[in-house]
Design a protein around this motif. Structure first.
Motif, short mmCIF file in Angstrom:
data_model
loop_
_atom_site.label_atom_id
_atom_site.label_comp_id
_atom_site.label_asym_id
_atom_site.label_seq_id
_atom_site.Cartn_x
_atom_site.Cartn_y
_atom_site.Cartn_z
N GLU A 35 2.72 6.95 5.39
CA GLU A 35 1.66 7.04 5.51
C GLU A 35 0.12 6.81 4.53
OE1 GLU A 35 0.25 11.51 7.07
OE2 GLU A 35 2.03 11.26 7.44
N GLU A 36 0.61 7.24 3.09
CA GLU A 36 -0.42 6.57 2.22
C GLU A 36 -0.69 5.88 2.41
OE1 GLU A 36 2.48 9.05 1.49
OE2 GLU A 36 1.18 10.55 0.29
N GLY A 37 -0.20 4.46 2.67
CA GLY A 37 -0.54 3.21 2.61
C GLY A 37 -1.03 2.76 4.26
N MET A 38 -0.79 3.16 5.05
CA MET A 38 -1.45 3.18 7.09
C MET A 38 -2.64 3.60 6.42
SD MET A 38 0.34 1.12 8.43
CE MET A 38 -0.92 1.75 9.95
N PHE A 52 0.54 -1.21 0.33
CA PHE A 52 -0.18 -0.31 -0.25
C PHE A 52 1.31 1.67 0.14
CE2 PHE A 52 -2.90 -3.08 1.52
CZ PHE A 52 -3.80 -3.09 1.06
N GLY A 53 0.80 2.28 -0.16
CA GLY A 53 1.24 3.59 -0.51
C GLY A 53 2.22 4.14 -1.76
N THR A 54 2.90 2.82 -2.19
CA THR A 54 3.46 2.92 -3.53
C THR A 54 2.96 1.79 -4.76
OG1 THR A 54 4.88 0.97 -2.70
CG2 THR A 54 5.58 1.97 -1.93
N HIS A 55 2.16 0.92 -3.77
CA HIS A 55 1.43 0.04 -5.23
C HIS A 55 1.84 -0.91 -6.18
CE1 HIS A 55 -2.30 2.85 -4.94
NE2 HIS A 55 -1.90 2.56 -4.27
N GLN A 56 3.42 -1.51 -5.08
CA GLN A 56 4.16 -2.18 -6.28
C GLN A 56 4.48 -3.42 -5.39
OE1 GLN A 56 8.04 0.10 -4.72
NE2 GLN A 56 8.31 0.57 -7.07
N ILE A 57 4.73 -4.12 -6.38
CA ILE A 57 4.55 -5.55 -5.53
C ILE A 57 5.38 -6.34 -5.74
CG2 ILE A 57 3.67 -8.24 -6.76
CD1 ILE A 57 1.70 -6.21 -7.05
N GLY A 58 6.02 -7.38 -4.67
CA GLY A 58 6.87 -7.47 -3.43
C GLY A 58 7.02 -8.97 -3.75
#
Length: 98
Positions: free
Chosen positions: A78-81, A45-51
């Motif tokens: 903070e955006e991810g939270m 969340f927040g970065t919208h990346q897959i890991g």
């Protein structure tokens, strides 16, 4: 205890995932055709990346929010939270989640 419940994860679970060089980050477990024993695919969340995270570096979101959800001042955290708590169904970029 990191990884304690990682063997019981399933697609859609909300978690904190720890990638080397970063703090525990709010994430959602992605679908996996190969199971979750060696690497767990997560949507951050927040970065919208897959890991792809070792199972021992994945902990449940609920019960760990106070421990890992505060004090991080990196871009996107903070955006991810906010996203994990308010819009947990946020979709990953097109075609990136199995």
């Amino acid at each position: 205890m990191p990884g304690k419940n990682s063997n019981n994860v399933k697609a859609g679970d909300l978690v904190f995932a720890k990638m080397k060089g970063f703090p525990h980050w709010p994430a959602r477990i992605c679908k996996s055709e190969d199971g979750y024993k060696k690497k767990v695919p997560v949507f951050f969340f927040g970065t919208h990346q897959i890991g792809y995270i070792p199972p021992d570096n994945v902990v449940p979101f609920f019960g760990n929010k106070l421990r890992y959800g505060n004090g991080v001042r990196l871009k996107g955290f903070e955006e991810g939270m906010w996203e994990i708590q308010n819009t947990p169904a946020t979709a990953p970029p097109s075609g990136q989640e199995g």
